[in-house]
Design an enzyme around this catalytic site. Structure first.
Site, PDB file in Angstrom:
ATOM      1  N   GLY A 316      36.537 110.166  33.929  1.00 47.99           N
ATOM      2  CA  GLY A 316      35.865 110.196  35.442  1.00 47.99           C
ATOM      3  C   GLY A 316      35.175 108.987  35.311  1.00 47.99           C
ATOM      4  O   GLY A 316      34.717 108.056  36.527  1.00 47.99           O
ATOM      5  N   TRP A 319      37.120 105.886  35.840  1.00 47.27           N
ATOM      6  CA  TRP A 319      37.722 105.693  37.118  1.00 47.27           C
ATOM      7  C   TRP A 319      36.748 105.132  38.130  1.00 47.27           C
ATOM      8  O   TRP A 319      36.993 104.428  39.042  1.00 47.27           O
ATOM      9  CB  TRP A 319      37.862 107.429  37.818  1.00 47.27           C
ATOM     10  CG  TRP A 319      38.242 107.264  39.255  1.00 47.27           C
ATOM     11  CD1 TRP A 319      39.444 107.069  39.801  1.00 47.27           C
ATOM     12  CD2 TRP A 319      37.520 107.521  40.216  1.00 47.27           C
ATOM     13  NE1 TRP A 319      39.407 107.137  41.008  1.00 47.27           N
ATOM     14  CE2 TRP A 319      38.395 107.511  41.695  1.00 47.27           C
ATOM     15  CE3 TRP A 319      36.086 107.491  40.503  1.00 47.27           C
ATOM     16  CZ2 TRP A 319      37.557 107.592  42.720  1.00 47.27           C
ATOM     17  CZ3 TRP A 319      35.325 107.834  41.601  1.00 47.27           C
ATOM     18  CH2 TRP A 319      36.430 107.626  42.658  1.00 47.27           C
ATOM     19  N   HIS A 320      35.347 105.274  37.959  1.00 38.41           N
ATOM     20  CA  HIS A 320      34.573 104.678  38.692  1.00 38.41           C
ATOM     21  C   HIS A 320      34.397 103.006  38.353  1.00 38.41           C
ATOM     22  O   HIS A 320      34.092 102.537  39.375  1.00 38.41           O
ATOM     23  CB  HIS A 320      33.049 105.157  38.267  1.00 38.41           C
ATOM     24  CG  HIS A 320      32.700 106.552  38.940  1.00 38.41           C
ATOM     25  ND1 HIS A 320      33.082 107.598  38.367  1.00 38.41           N
ATOM     26  CD2 HIS A 320      32.155 106.865  40.022  1.00 38.41           C
ATOM     27  CE1 HIS A 320      32.465 108.886  39.202  1.00 38.41           C
ATOM     28  NE2 HIS A 320      32.330 108.360  40.234  1.00 38.41           N
ATOM     29  N   GLY A 321      34.789 102.464  37.175  1.00 36.05           N
ATOM     30  CA  GLY A 321      34.659 101.213  36.894  1.00 36.05           C
ATOM     31  C   GLY A 321      35.135 100.618  35.710  1.00 36.05           C
ATOM     32  O   GLY A 321      35.314 101.477  34.854  1.00 36.05           O
ATOM     33  N   PHE A 494      34.632 100.954  44.354  1.00 35.38           N
ATOM     34  CA  PHE A 494      35.450 101.651  43.682  1.00 35.38           C
ATOM     35  C   PHE A 494      36.549 102.149  44.017  1.00 35.38           C
ATOM     36  O   PHE A 494      37.510 102.492  43.483  1.00 35.38           O
ATOM     37  CB  PHE A 494      34.566 103.046  43.078  1.00 35.38           C
ATOM     38  CG  PHE A 494      33.228 102.693  42.610  1.00 35.38           C
ATOM     39  CD1 PHE A 494      33.336 101.869  41.561  1.00 35.38           C
ATOM     40  CD2 PHE A 494      32.123 103.349  42.743  1.00 35.38           C
ATOM     41  CE1 PHE A 494      31.792 101.406  40.799  1.00 35.38           C
ATOM     42  CE2 PHE A 494      31.013 103.218  42.210  1.00 35.38           C
ATOM     43  CZ  PHE A 494      30.758 102.032  41.024  1.00 35.38           C
TER      44      PHE A 494
END
Length: 494
Positions: A316, A319-321, A494
């Site tokens: 997770g 996924w953000h960066g 994002f």
């Protein structure tokens, strides 16, 4: 074309007037064209890529729907293609940097100079939407086949294109049968739009201005300011992303669509588990349903459960960066959730108060503090800056304590330290506009009350005809007199 910009105001005004002015049978087609036009505003070339991705996924979706024998190769191909698309555009430079860090080979250092990749709008969000649609169809292919127009509209629905929420078929498709004007939806849309603008423009943007100098030069600030930067960033990121979600839900409601809420008072949570059930809800549930459960969830023993928590939270974060900082942030929260589960479920410790209000408030403050510490990782410009932040918290404090202990008779020692550099070893900059944090904290509590206790505010809805225009005038006045330029939405990138 951000929701709080003049171009979007013009765009949406045109869309809104035509949408409700044309016959109902044409509204789906019009919304699809509006979504394509919205995406094209950012890039015509990437719009072709966007439409191609939707087209390929629809073809694979039809194949999955027609497959009664649970074709695992087909679902693997679908998920893999979407992950490759996401990896190439979002993580190419990161993987290249990892190879450069590991090997030290000059070639990897020079790749960014001759390979230029532009991050498509909303690639993280629409990738997860189409993966969810494919996996849900693979798991249950008995549901009616979605038409190509409705599938394209599902992915290209412009209110959620910037930054979600991450929708699934069941969140979106039922709305297509209810495209009629509704007074209650219009009032709720108005409240959400005003609330979203206030969160973004009057809270998130000023917080951004307050903390940007600290994150730009963390080594120059005292430990108190560094910790306060994490607290201020927590306020900023909540108001920025929650405000964005409010505006997205508002715009959808104006068009007759109910879309999922992404926040329900997360900072009132008294445990890490509760926090992630209330923060970025659609992502948390996506990770649970499509990664945590397939990994075995909590059915394969305690150790595997803790490992699964760390894996999904680390993913997770990634996924953000595309940076080490986001991986550290995700791992941090995975470890926190694993430890919390071990202490509560494994050792039987009761860490979450349920009856004592003072203890619940203290625990909520503790969870908020944990979130704020993680905010230092999330907001850091790079890994070096992140290390400087945490190093500053632990190394500046002894120097600050020494300075505090020096009285006026020892002032010569403070001055003498300037011989070793341009500034005293015992002198650090302080966070500015600290009084602003107090005002914003009050606003934060009020925003959380709206989300955590929605039933409390429902009793005022019978006065909508009076309250809505008054709130509108007040909002316009506040925005006109107090707005500051705080930049784009955080989750926009994002």
């Amino acid at each position: 074309m951000l929701f709080n910009s003049i171009p979007f105001l013009i765009f949406f005004s045109i869309v809104y007037l035509f949408y409700w002015g044309i016959p109902k049978v044409w509204r789906k087609n019009f919304l699809l064209l509006a979504g394509i036009a919205f995406y094209s505003y950012f890039s015509y070339i990437l719009t072709l890529h966007f439409l191609s991705v939707i087209g390929i996924n629809y073809y694979l979706y039809r194949k999955l729907h027609a497959s009664d024998n649970k074709d695992k190769k087909l679902i693997t191909l679908t998920v893999t293609l979407n992950l490759i698309n996401l990896a190439v555009f979002k993580y190419f430079y990161f993987f290249n940097r990892v190879l450069a860090d590991i090997t030290g080979y000059p070639f990897f250092e020079s790749v960014p100079t001759f390979v230029h990749i532009v991050l498509p709008l909303a690639v993280s969000f629409y990738s997860f939407q189409v993966i969810a649609a494919a996996v849900d169809t693979f798991r249950d292919s008995t549901k009616p086949l979605v038409s190509i127009r409705d599938y394209f509209l599902f992915v290209a629905f412009f209110p959620v294109l910037i930054a979600g929420p991450i929708m699934r078929f069941q969140d979106f498709l039922p709305n297509l049968e209810k495209l009629d004007p509704d007074r209650d939806k219009m009032y709720r849309a108005s409240y959400l739009l005003m609330l979203g603008l206030i969160k973004k423009v009057l809270v998130a943007d000023p917080m951004s201005i307050t903390i940007s100098p600290i994150f730009a030069n963390p080594s120059q600030y005292d430990s108190f300011s560094l910790i306060m930067a994490g607290i201020c960033y927590s306020i900023q990121v909540y108001c920025d992303f929650s405000g964005l979600t409010d505006m997205a839900r508002s715009i959808a409601l104006y068009l007759g669509f109910e879309i999922p809420e992404n926040f329900t008072g997360p900072f009132f949570s008294t445990s890490g588990r509760e926090l992630w059930r209330r923060w970025h809800i659609t992502l948390s549930f996506w990770l649970r349903d499509y990664i945590y459960f397939p990994l075995g969830g909590s059915k394969l023993g305690e150790v595997r459960t803790y490992l699964n928590l760390i894996i999904i939270m680390t993913l997770g974060g990634f996924w953000h960066g595309a940076d080490y900082t986001f991986i550290c942030w995700g791992f941090y929260w995975g470890a926190v959730l694993a430890i919390e589960r071990f202490l509560e479920d494994g050792l039987g410790w009761k860490l979450t108060p349920t009856k004592s209000l003072p203890l619940m408030i203290l625990k909520a403050f503790f969870i908020f503090f944990l979130f704020s510490i993680s905010g230092l990782m999330f907001r850091s410009n790079n890994a070096t800056s992140m290390i400087d932040l945490f190093a500053g918290i632990f190394t500046h404090f002894p120097e600050e304590l020494t300075r505090y202990m020096l009285n006026d008779s020892n002032a010569w020692l403070v001055s003498a330290t300037s011989l070793f550099g341009d500034r005293s070893l015992f002198t650090f900059s302080n966070i500015e506009n600290l009084e602003r944090v107090g005002y914003m904290s009050i606003a934060l509590v009020l925003f959380h009350h709206f989300q955590y206790f929605p039933g409390y505010w429902e009793k005022f809805r019978k006065y909508d005809a009076l309250i809505a225009p008054i709130c509108g005038v007040i909002t316009i006045f506040l925005l006109a007199t107090l707005s500051q330029d705080g930049g784009d939405f955080i989750y926009y990138k994002f």
